[in-house]
Design a protein around this motif. Structure first.
Motif, short mmCIF file in Angstrom:
data_model
loop_
_atom_site.label_atom_id
_atom_site.label_comp_id
_atom_site.label_asym_id
_atom_site.label_seq_id
_atom_site.Cartn_x
_atom_site.Cartn_y
_atom_site.Cartn_z
N THR A 1 39.63 76.78 -3.38
CA THR A 1 39.23 75.92 -4.50
C THR A 1 40.13 74.69 -4.59
N ASP B 1 42.08 87.17 -3.21
CA ASP B 1 42.03 86.34 -4.41
C ASP B 1 42.87 85.08 -4.22
N ARG C 1 41.74 84.30 -10.05
CA ARG C 1 40.77 84.91 -10.96
C ARG C 1 41.20 86.30 -11.41
N ALA C 2 41.83 87.04 -10.53
CA ALA C 2 42.26 88.40 -10.86
C ALA C 2 43.67 88.38 -11.43
N LEU D 1 44.37 78.92 -10.59
CA LEU D 1 43.03 79.16 -10.06
C LEU D 1 42.79 80.62 -9.67
N ALA E 1 41.67 81.06 -4.31
CA ALA E 1 42.33 80.01 -5.10
C ALA E 1 42.75 78.84 -4.22
#
Length: 410
Positions: free
Chosen positions: A124, A117, A77-78, A75, A121
Motif C-alpha cells: 500500500t 500483513d 490491518r491486523a 497501514l 502494508a
C-alpha cells in the motif's frame, strides 16, 4: 520487445533488484529525496512476494521507530503483539535470562507482526510513492557493459528482455543473490544443519507479552506473542529429522513441541499450517562494488536466533538512504559507498558475531560447555550490565544507528 534484441530502458538514480522486506523499505525511504527509483520485482502486480507468508517478524523498537516514520506501521490491518518480556532458557542447563522492558525504561522491546500483513502494508505504501517505477514481474538476468558512470543490467519480463540503467545498483535479492554473484562478490557460508518449522499455535494461556526462546541441541524453539491471541511458533530440528517431523500429524507435532518447550504457556492444543526453512549463514565478502551495493540478506543471511535478520537488513537500507542524502548529487559515487560500508561495519560485525556465536554455542551438545552455558544464563539473569547489553541488541541499537531508528527525522 524481442528476447533476441533487448531494448534500452530508462536510467534511474537508484535501481533496486528485489521487492521484499528490505528492498521495498529502501524504496520508501528514498522517495522523500525526490530520486528516480526503479524496483525490479519477481512477483506479478497482483501477488505479494513469497517472503510475505505466515512467518512472524519480531520488529525491534528501532525498526518500529523507522517504519512508523516511513508511514508503514499505520497501514497494518491486523493487531501487533507487544514484546514486553523476553524469557531465554536452554534444555538441560541451569539458569535463565528474563528481560523486562519496564526495568529498562521501555514499554516494549518490540512487536510481532505477521509477514503477510506487513507485506500488504508495504505494498500500500509503495503505491503511494511519487518517484518509483516498478518492473514486475521481472527477473535480473545479468550485467551489461557500458558507461563507467552507470550500471546497466538486463532484466527478463513476460515480453522479453530489456536493459535498465542506474547510477546506483542495489542488490536486495536475498541470500542467493544473482546480482551479488554477477558483481563477483564472494560469500562465506555455513550450514547449521537445522531446519526451522514456522506455524501459528494456540495454547492454554493466551500471550501476555512474553517472548519465549527455548534453546536445544537441535536449535531454538520460540513462542512469539502475536496480536491475534495466537503464538508464532519457531521450532528448530536437526536437518536429518526434518522430513520425519514434516510428516507428523498436528497432534504428534504439538506433542513434540510441548516436550521440547515445556508448560510455561500451558497445554498446546492447535497449530496452523507449517512451513519449513533450512538454516544457513551466508555473509558477503564485501558490501560494495563500483556503483553497486548489497543490503539485507544479499549482504548477510544469518541464523534467526534472537530475531536479528530483518532488523539488521532494515538498518542497512536506512543507512544507505542517509548516506545518499548526506552526500547529495550522485548516489553511486565512491564517497557514498565508502561511507555506507564504514557506517555498517560495527553493527554488522557485532550482530553477526552475536547471532552466529549464540547459535553455535547453544546448539552444541559438548558436555564441557554445559556448565559454561549455565553460568552464562545465571549471569544474564543477575547482571545488570549484561542485561543492558542484551537489551540494546534486542531493541536494534548497535553501532551507528540510522536517525529514523532513533525516532528522529533523517
Amino acid at each position: 520487445m524481442s528476447s533476441h534484441a533487448p531494448t534500452r530502458g530508462p536510467v534511474h538514480d537508484v535501481l533496486i533488484v528485489g521487492g521484499g522486506l528490505v528492498g521495498a523499505s529502501l524504496a520508501i525511504a528514498l522517495d522523500a529525496q525526490g530520486l528516480e527509483v526503479g524496483l525490479v520485482e519477481a512477483a506479478p502486480a497482483e501477488a505479494l512476494p513469497p517472503v510475505f507468508d505466515q512467518r512472524n517478524l519480531s520488529l525491534a523498537e528501532a525498526s518500529l521507530n523507522a517504519l512508523d516514520a516511513l508511514g508503514v506501521l499505520p497501514l497494518l490491518r491486523a493487531p501487533t503483539g507487544p514484546i514486553q518480556r523476553i524469557h531465554i532458557s536452554r534444555s538441560g542447563d541451569f539458569g535463565r535470562v528474563l528481560l523486562d522492558a519496564r526495568e529498562h525504561g521501555r514499554e516494549v522491546f518490540g512487536r510481532v507482526v505477521v509477514a503477510r500483513d506487513f507485506g500488504a502494508a508495504l505494498e500500500t505504501r509503495l503505491q503511494q510513492l511519487r518517484h518509483l517505477v516498478r518492473y514486475r514481474p521481472a527477473r535480473f538476468v545479468g550485467l551489461e557493459a557500458g558507461d563507467p558512470g552507470l550500471r546497466w543490467i538486463r532484466v527478463e519480463e513476460p515480453g522479453g528482455e530489456r536493459v535498465l540503467g542506474a547510477r546506483l545498483l542495489v542488490a536486495a535479492d536475498g541470500a542467493h543473490s544473482a546480482v551479488r554473484e554477477a558483481l563477483g562478490i564472494g560469500v562465506q557460508q555455513h550450514d547449521y544443519g537445522q531446519t526451522l518449522f514456522v506455524a501459528r499455535l494456540r495454547a492454554q494461556r493466551a500471550p501476555d507479552g512474553t517472548a519465549y526462546e527455548r534453546l536445544t541441541d537441535a536449535g531454538p524453539t520460540a513462542l512469539l506473542p502475536r496480536g491475534d491471541g495466537h503464538y508464532g511458533l519457531v521450532h528448530g530440528v536437526a536437518r536429518a529429522q526434518a522430513e520425519a517431523v514434516a510428516a507428523l500429524g498436528d497432534a504428534a507435532f504439538l506433542a513434540r513441541v510441548q516436550d521440547v518447550f515445556g508448560w510455561r504457556a500451558g497445554r498446546f492444543f492447535a497449530v496452523g499450517p507449517r512451513s519449513a526453512y533450512p538454516i544457513q549463514r551466508c555473509v558477503a565478502d564485501a558490501l560494495t562494488a563500483p556503483r553497486a551495493v548489497l543490503v539485507g540478506n544479499a549482504a548477510q543471511a544469518i541464523h534467526p536466533i534472537g530475531a536479528q535478520g530483518f532488523n539488521l537488513g532494515l538498518r542497512d537500507a536506512l543507512t544507505l538512504a542517509e548516506c545518499i542524502a548526506a552526500n547529495g548529487g550522485d548516489p553511486g559515487a565512491d564517497a557514498v559507498l565508502g561511507q555506507y560500508a564504514a557506517r555498517r561495519a560495527e553493527d554488522r560485525a557485532r550482530t553477526l558475531a552475536f547471532s552466529d556465536g549464540l547459535a553455535r554455542l547453544t546448539a552444541s551438545d559438548a558436555p564441557l560447555l554445559r556448565p559454561l552455558r549455565s553460568a552464562g544464563l545465571l549471569a544474564g539473569g543477575l547482571s545488570g550490565g549484561l542485561q543492558a547489553w542484551l537489551v540494546g541488541g534486542a531493541m536494534g541499537y548497535r553501532g551507528d544507528v540510522p536517525a529514523l531508528c532513533r525516532g528522529r527525522a533523517a
